[in-house]
Enzyme design. Structure first.
Site: not given
Length: 337
Positions: A102, A74, A70, A200
């Site tokens: 975040n 990001h 992740r 996910h």
């Protein structure tokens, strides 16, 4: 949507040929391009060193692999894969870490720092923090049972953080129109969207990201009608009204720590945890766009793994800094040199 074996073979051959071309163009300086063998001479043990740090970290934190992928996501979605997410705030430049998408959610920074420290001991000033994120993501997926791929290296670390840009990250509450637009803005297509969402398939998520779907979907004071009733009852017990909004739940209740295709089989039966997950299958716009890709991945883990690996390469190529006048190899991932 299922491709024939001959078309998949042709696509794989094309991808392999493209990567060989990229690798052959690996040079240093302003005209540099990312390549697989970038550190072969300057830090040949980079992969093994990083892998061992991640294995050690996982012994005390089973969530870390999902958290690290992740971080790479990001980072790349905000001004490219430049390690900007890792920078701490300084006067006049708030950190991306502190933005709402975040803050209190993105995690794993100490493990990145540990990898950096180990690499600095072995080959000081060589491996960038941006490349560490890319490598850690690949190793995390592989160690969780997922595919491996040839990570392309040569990114330099940027010198700025973009707080405002991080406010536009794909959000768990986004509908499919917004998600497709955000990916398209970065020249990532529907396959990239569906494949990368497959990240996910492992990890945890806080209750606050599903309570609207359980109790007040689209301000109706009703649950999301796309949620499977039995799954909704299960989540309601885990995330009661006025309960702890930070309580953690498995994104994939079937195999929560394994990288597999179950994310898509869950969506097929209306058991996607996040709105952004279920939208890929259930939104009206999904029919003829993302839904057939979900169907394909739900029926073939091999197809998912191939597409995920290629989409990770595509994402990793988002606006890398390769010009030394614009970037650097940080000695500490938290701050510019």
């Amino acid at each position: 949507m299922a491709a024939s074996s001959s078309s998949r073979s042709a696509a794989t051959s094309a991808i392999t040929a493209a990567l060989l071309v990229v690798a052959s163009l690996c040079v240093h300086g302003a005209a540099a391009q990312l390549c697989e063998d970038y550190y072969d001479d300057t830090c040949p043990d980079a992969y093994d060193i990083t892998r061992q740090v991640l294995i050690d970290a996982h012994q005390s934190d089973t969530r870390i692999f999902a958290s690290l992928i992740r971080l790479h996501f990001h980072d790349c979605f905000v001004q490219g894969c430049d390690g900007s997410l890792l920078l701490d705030s300084v006067p006049g430049m708030p950190s991306e870490k502190t933005s709402p998408p975040n803050n209190g959610s993105a995690r794993g920074f100490p493990v990145v720092d540990a990898v950096k420290a180990a690499l600095e001991d072995a080959c000081p000033g060589i491996v960038s923090c941006a490349d560490i994120l890319a490598l850690a993501a690949e190793i995390s997926v592989e160690l969780s049972g997922g595919p491996s791929w040839s990570v392309l290296f040569g990114r330099l670390d940027g010198k700025t953080s973009d707080f405002n840009g991080s406010l536009n990250l794909p959000a768990p509450t986004d509908n499919l129109t917004v998600l497709r637009s955000k990916f398209n803005d970065l020249e990532l297509n529907d396959v990239d969207l569906v494949a990368l969402s497959g990240g996910h398939t492992f990890g945890r998520v806080q209750c606050q990201l599903v309570t609207d779907r359980l109790y007040n979907f689209s301000n109706t004071n009703m649950p999301d009608p796309t949620l499977d009733p039995a799954y909704r009852d299960f989540l309601s017990q885990r995330c009661p009204r006025n309960g702890d909004p930070t309580a953690l739940n498995d994104l994939d209740p079937t195999t929560p720590d394994t990288f597999d295709k179950n994310y898509y089989t869950n969506i097929e039966v209306n058991r996607g945890f996040l709105n952004s997950d279920q939208e890929l299958k259930s939104a009206a716009e999904a029919q003829g766009t993302t839904a057939p890709i979900v169907d394909q991945f739900a029926s073939s883990q091999d197809d998912f793994f191939r597409s995920f690996a290629q989409s990770m390469i595509n994402m990793g190529n988002l606006s890398p800094v390769t010009d030394p006048s614009l970037g650097e190899v940080r000695t500490n991932c938290k701050k510019v040199n």
